[in-house]
Write a protein that holds these residues in place. Structure first.
Motif, short mmCIF file in Angstrom:
data_model
loop_
_atom_site.label_atom_id
_atom_site.label_comp_id
_atom_site.label_asym_id
_atom_site.label_seq_id
_atom_site.Cartn_x
_atom_site.Cartn_y
_atom_site.Cartn_z
N LEU A 40 0.82 -1.21 0.00
CA LEU A 40 0.00 0.00 0.00
C LEU A 40 0.86 1.26 0.00
CD1 LEU A 40 -2.84 -1.01 2.50
CD2 LEU A 40 -2.98 -0.81 0.00
N CYS A 41 1.97 1.25 0.73
CA CYS A 41 2.85 2.42 0.73
C CYS A 41 3.34 2.73 -0.68
CB CYS A 41 4.05 2.19 1.66
SG CYS A 41 3.70 2.38 3.42
N ARG A 42 3.71 1.71 -1.41
CA ARG A 42 4.21 1.93 -2.77
C ARG A 42 3.08 2.27 -3.73
NH1 ARG A 42 8.52 -3.14 -2.71
NH2 ARG A 42 10.24 -1.99 -1.77
N TYR A 43 1.98 1.54 -3.65
CA TYR A 43 0.88 1.76 -4.58
C TYR A 43 0.32 3.17 -4.47
CZ TYR A 43 -3.41 0.92 -7.20
OH TYR A 43 -4.42 0.99 -8.13
N HIS A 44 0.22 3.68 -3.23
CA HIS A 44 -0.36 5.01 -3.01
C HIS A 44 0.70 6.09 -2.78
CE1 HIS A 44 -4.62 3.90 -2.90
NE2 HIS A 44 -4.24 2.79 -2.31
N GLY A 45 1.98 5.72 -2.76
CA GLY A 45 3.03 6.73 -2.53
C GLY A 45 2.98 7.34 -1.16
N ILE A 46 2.78 6.51 -0.14
CA ILE A 46 2.66 7.01 1.24
C ILE A 46 4.06 7.26 1.81
CG2 ILE A 46 1.77 6.55 3.55
CD1 ILE A 46 -0.37 6.88 1.38
N ALA A 88 -7.17 -0.54 -6.47
CA ALA A 88 -7.33 -1.79 -7.24
C ALA A 88 -8.72 -2.34 -6.98
CB ALA A 88 -6.26 -2.80 -6.82
N GLN A 89 -9.34 -2.91 -7.98
CA GLN A 89 -10.71 -3.40 -7.86
C GLN A 89 -10.72 -4.93 -7.81
OE1 GLN A 89 -13.32 -1.34 -7.46
NE2 GLN A 89 -11.84 0.33 -7.47
N ALA A 101 -4.06 -13.06 -1.82
CA ALA A 101 -3.34 -12.44 -2.94
C ALA A 101 -2.54 -11.23 -2.48
CB ALA A 101 -4.34 -12.06 -4.03
N GLN A 102 -3.09 -10.44 -1.57
CA GLN A 102 -2.36 -9.28 -1.07
C GLN A 102 -1.04 -9.71 -0.42
OE1 GLN A 102 -4.87 -6.14 1.04
NE2 GLN A 102 -6.14 -7.97 1.20
N PRO A 118 8.19 -5.55 -13.10
CA PRO A 118 7.62 -5.99 -14.40
C PRO A 118 6.56 -7.09 -14.25
CG PRO A 118 9.99 -5.73 -14.59
CD PRO A 118 9.66 -5.58 -13.13
N ALA A 119 6.63 -7.86 -13.17
CA ALA A 119 5.66 -8.95 -12.98
C ALA A 119 4.44 -8.52 -12.19
CB ALA A 119 6.34 -10.13 -12.27
N CYS A 120 4.39 -7.27 -11.76
CA CYS A 120 3.30 -6.82 -10.88
C CYS A 120 2.09 -6.39 -11.70
CB CYS A 120 3.78 -5.65 -10.02
SG CYS A 120 2.50 -5.05 -8.89
N PRO A 121 0.92 -6.93 -11.41
CA PRO A 121 -0.29 -6.55 -12.17
C PRO A 121 -0.77 -5.14 -11.85
CG PRO A 121 -0.85 -8.04 -10.37
CD PRO A 121 0.65 -7.98 -10.41
N LEU A 122 -0.24 -4.52 -10.79
CA LEU A 122 -0.66 -3.18 -10.41
C LEU A 122 0.33 -2.10 -10.84
CD1 LEU A 122 -1.86 -3.94 -6.74
CD2 LEU A 122 -3.22 -3.93 -8.84
N ARG A 123 1.36 -2.47 -11.57
CA ARG A 123 2.47 -1.53 -11.82
C ARG A 123 2.03 -0.26 -12.56
NH1 ARG A 123 2.93 -5.73 -15.31
NH2 ARG A 123 3.01 -5.24 -17.55
#
Length: 272
Positions: A40-46, A88-89, A101-102, A118-123
């Protein structure tokens, strides 16, 4: 199946209780283990250490926000540093699969070091990936501030190149080990030289200062070297009955504090 009762058990807590109930009973509970925090820190830039209360509260809010489509609730607005990333939905995935999965994504792809972006589906929507801050996030825990202390370590060599050592007290730092005489400042060091050797002299050499870190403070050690000293045995006894001269070649036979051993391993008896 009661969340509050499960979370109250020793060693369980909020995140583990949520994972158990989501995976075993399909209940909608957010989780926030170390892998999910990093994700979450990376996905949202926290920015900010995730152990801080305000950052942790924000991460829990985000974890619950991502869970709402699965639980049938509409996502609520949440202020984000970058408005472009969207949650992410996981609506098409069962709760148990989403929960697992998380944790798996954080453990195997969004790893602490060398994440496999490169393997991350949320990149494509990941703030850290898009802004080149993956290696920097999550923010590391701030280093503990240690108070600084200072001491002069006196390397006193006699005419045979032996070093003067004394045994530390039975309690306190380096208890019972052999060590070098110490002084708080140069005046105190000169006074000790006058008392032991009847001389008033500056050191022959000042060695490079270095730090030794204890759990509760940092000790700055400044070594001072005097050579070709001679002393009457009675004066040594008056200073410290346990003090004596020892050839540096024989230092392996006695217990020394780590910084003293490191210092004498440089063979100050051979320095020019």
């Amino acid at each position: 199946q009661n969340f509050d009762a499960l979370a109250a058990l020793p060693g369980i807590g909020r995140s583990t209780a949520g994972a158990i109930l989501a995976q075993a009973h399909g209940q909608a509970h957010a989780i926030l283990d170390g892998n999910v925090r990093r994700l979450l820190c990376r996905y949202h830039g926290i920015e900010g250490w995730p152990g801080r209360t305000d950052i942790l509260d924000r991460l829990w809010h985000l974890a619950e926000l991502h869970l709402r489509p699965l639980s049938g609730s509409s996502p609520q607005p949440f202020p984000q540093p970058d408005p472009s990333p969207q949650p992410a939905q996981p609506a098409n995935h069962p709760l148990a699969d989403y929960t697992q999965a998380q944790m798996d994504l954080g453990a195997t792809v969004c790893t602490r070091s060398r994440p496999n972006c490169p393997a991350c589906p949320l990149r494509d929507r990941c703030h850290a990936h898009r802004h080149g801050s993956t290696e920097r996030l999550p923010t590391p825990r701030p280093g503990k501030h240690l108070p600084q202390r200072h001491t002069l370590m006196l390397i006193l060599l006699d005419r045979q190149g032996r070093v003067m050592l004394h045994r530390r007290p039975a309690s306190g730092v380096w208890s019972g080990l052999w060590s070098l005489p110490e002084a708080a400042d140069l005046d105190a060091a000169r006074n000790l030289l006058a008392r032991l050797f009847g001389i008033d002299a500056d050191p022959d050499l000042r060695l490079a200062a270095f730090d030794h870190v204890f759990s509760h403070y940092r000790l700055r050690i400044e070594p001072l070297l005097w050579r070709n000293l001679s002393i009457h045995p009675n004066r040594i006894a008056e200073y410290d009955p346990d003090s004596h001269w020892l050839a540096i070649d024989h230092l392996g036979e006695i217990g020394l504090p780590a910084p003293v051993r490191k210092l004498l391993a440089k063979r100050p008896d051979r320095l020019d």
